[in-house]
Design a protein around this motif. Structure first.
Motif, mmCIF file in Angstrom:
data_model
loop_
_atom_site.group_PDB
_atom_site.id
_atom_site.type_symbol
_atom_site.label_atom_id
_atom_site.label_comp_id
_atom_site.label_asym_id
_atom_site.label_seq_id
_atom_site.Cartn_x
_atom_site.Cartn_y
_atom_site.Cartn_z
ATOM 1 N N PRO A 302 -7.123 -15.225 26.836
ATOM 2 C CA PRO A 302 -7.386 -15.016 28.262
ATOM 3 C C PRO A 302 -7.730 -13.566 28.572
ATOM 4 O O PRO A 302 -7.492 -12.663 27.778
ATOM 5 N N LYS A 303 -8.310 -13.346 29.741
ATOM 6 C CA LYS A 303 -8.533 -12.008 30.295
ATOM 7 C C LYS A 303 -9.407 -11.159 29.382
ATOM 8 O O LYS A 303 -8.974 -10.157 28.814
ATOM 9 N N LEU A 304 -10.672 -11.546 29.255
ATOM 10 C CA LEU A 304 -11.596 -10.821 28.388
ATOM 11 C C LEU A 304 -12.374 -9.737 29.136
ATOM 12 O O LEU A 304 -13.354 -9.218 28.623
ATOM 13 N N LEU A 305 -11.931 -9.379 30.322
ATOM 14 C CA LEU A 305 -12.437 -8.184 30.988
ATOM 15 C C LEU A 305 -11.483 -7.036 30.681
ATOM 16 O O LEU A 305 -10.258 -7.192 30.767
ATOM 17 N N SER A 306 -12.029 -5.872 30.333
ATOM 18 C CA SER A 306 -11.188 -4.700 30.127
ATOM 19 C C SER A 306 -10.581 -4.288 31.468
ATOM 20 O O SER A 306 -11.074 -4.700 32.536
ATOM 21 N N PRO A 307 -9.527 -3.459 31.459
ATOM 22 C CA PRO A 307 -8.974 -2.996 32.736
ATOM 23 C C PRO A 307 -10.018 -2.353 33.638
ATOM 24 O O PRO A 307 -10.030 -2.576 34.850
ATOM 25 N N GLY A 308 -10.918 -1.553 33.045
ATOM 26 C CA GLY A 308 -11.958 -0.916 33.853
ATOM 27 C C GLY A 308 -12.943 -1.919 34.416
ATOM 28 O O GLY A 308 -13.335 -1.843 35.590
ATOM 29 N N GLU A 309 -13.370 -2.889 33.600
ATOM 30 C CA GLU A 309 -14.290 -3.925 34.068
ATOM 31 C C GLU A 309 -13.648 -4.770 35.166
ATOM 32 O O GLU A 309 -14.295 -5.124 36.160
ATOM 33 N N HIS A 310 -12.377 -5.097 34.966
ATOM 34 C CA HIS A 310 -11.648 -5.889 35.958
ATOM 35 C C HIS A 310 -11.601 -5.158 37.297
ATOM 36 O O HIS A 310 -11.824 -5.751 38.363
ATOM 37 N N GLU A 311 -11.325 -3.853 37.248
ATOM 38 C CA GLU A 311 -11.251 -3.074 38.482
ATOM 39 C C GLU A 311 -12.614 -2.995 39.162
ATOM 40 O O GLU A 311 -12.717 -3.116 40.390
ATOM 41 N N ARG A 312 -13.672 -2.808 38.389
ATOM 42 C CA ARG A 312 -15.004 -2.729 38.991
ATOM 43 C C ARG A 312 -15.388 -4.051 39.650
ATOM 44 O O ARG A 312 -16.015 -4.078 40.716
ATOM 45 N N LEU A 313 -14.996 -5.164 39.034
ATOM 46 C CA LEU A 313 -15.253 -6.469 39.641
ATOM 47 C C LEU A 313 -14.496 -6.614 40.957
ATOM 48 O O LEU A 313 -15.036 -7.097 41.962
ATOM 49 N N LEU A 314 -13.220 -6.185 40.961
ATOM 50 C CA LEU A 314 -12.432 -6.286 42.188
ATOM 51 C C LEU A 314 -13.039 -5.443 43.305
ATOM 52 O O LEU A 314 -13.040 -5.847 44.470
#
Length: 339
Positions: A302-314
């Motif tokens: 699960p969760k194959l977005l890096s922390p940085g990618e996840h934040e940019r998506l949010l």
């Protein structure tokens, strides 16, 4: 758990249940309950305070005796104007717990975790939602995003709960007293709670998370082979390891080099560690980065977005008008069969 002031019985702060009828809170909450100066370092002696336990179906009041005292330390090195070390206390309940009440699970604090703090009154609707904006393992700062973060003293000592981790990641400690709108507070991460109590000889009072044996995981062997091969010899490998540790809110050894087994365990047990590694090695070992990502996809990690990618998506999603944002979940579900 509410910690009640001796003077008027009102909440002086909150606490978190530990195993064997122990309760973790901040030392300054105990000082406040006793009517002392909040950051007084002196051991208060063999005292007891009144506490209130808010169970799902019952509210129980009891006395709790001081078992461990780790005073606030404002004279340590490396502190900012608003920070202090220590500030932990363990109390032991003198009465029995209500049926079916269990201590919560704990998890290390990390940047970008969404957390919830509760007021010491224990009222279910009195809480503050925030996001961890910075965590170095000693201090965790959290912000109320677009809303003012109204953290009062009675929040101190209470749990910072992460829904994503289904665990407590730290304790509320203080808010920043600075000019302008108040949006930030700070807490003690689980990483420092364990260190402070271990140093005080009280580590045995903490909950021990069951060790997760991941050697039978179908991805384990593939990850060890990748981590023990050319990747570990690639340029900047130490920097990559440190980057992953920092993004996951973890410390690391001086050389920053975990073994392949240790790193595989991290990648399989810590959310977003694998994509954080992929992102870190992409520039120097692109083919291996592709292999790592393929392992994650092949085994359904699960969760194959890096922390940085996840934040940019949010950030992108938060910028959408409300009507457009409401349609995103349905669009994603429709697109998944095609992905």
């Amino acid at each position: 758990m509410s910690i009640l002031a001796k003077a008027d019985g009102r909440p002086a702060g909150a606490g978190v249940l530990l195993p064997r009828r122990h309760l973790l809170t901040c030392a300054h909450v105990v000082n406040s309950a006793l009517g002392k100066d909040m950051l007084a370092p002196d051991h208060p002696g063999p005292i007891a305070v009144s506490v209130r336990l808010h169970a799902p179906e019952h509210t129980v009041e009891a006395d709790a005796e001081l078992a461990v005292w780790i005073p606030p330390r404002t004279d340590d090195g490396g502190l900012g104007a608003f920070e202090w070390n220590g500030d932990l206390a363990v109390l032991r309940l003198t009465g029995a717990l209500p049926p079916a009440v269990e201590p919560p699970r704990w998890h290390p604090m990390a940047e970008r975790q969404l957390v919830r703090a509760w007021h010491g009154s224990g009222e279910p609707g009195v809480f503050a939602d925030a996001e961890v904006s910075e965590c170095d393992g000693r201090f965790g700062y959290f912000d109320g995003a677009e809303r003012t973060l109204d953290i009062e003293p009675a929040y101190s000592g209470g749990p910072l709960w992460s829904n994503e981790e289904s665990a407590v990641v730290g304790l509320v400690t203080a808010k920043l007293r600075v000019r302008g709108t108040l949006r930030r507070a700070w807490g003690i991460p689980w990483q420092r709670v364990t260190r402070e109590l271990d140093d005080a000889g009280a580590g045995h009072l903490l909950p021990r998370q069951p060790a997760e044996d991941i050697r039978d995981h179908p991805a384990y062997g593939e990850l060890v082979a990748l981590l023990d091969g050319p990747l570990a010899l690639s340029e900047g490998w130490t920097r990559c390891c440190r980057t992953v540790a920092r993004q996951c809110g973890l410390g690391h050894r001086a050389d920053g080099l975990p073994s392949a087994d240790e790193f595989a365990h991290l990648l399989l047990t810590r959310a977003r560690a694998l994509p954080a590694l992929v992102e870190a090695v992409r520039g120097t070992a692109g083919p291996v980065a592709d292999d790592l990502l393929a392992v994650g996809r092949r085994h359904g990690l699960p969760k194959l977005l890096s922390p940085g990618e996840h934040e940019r998506l949010l950030v992108q999603l938060r910028a959408l008008p409300a009507t457009a944002a409401a349609g995103v979940p349905g669009a994603v579900r429709a697109a998944l069969p095609l992905a």
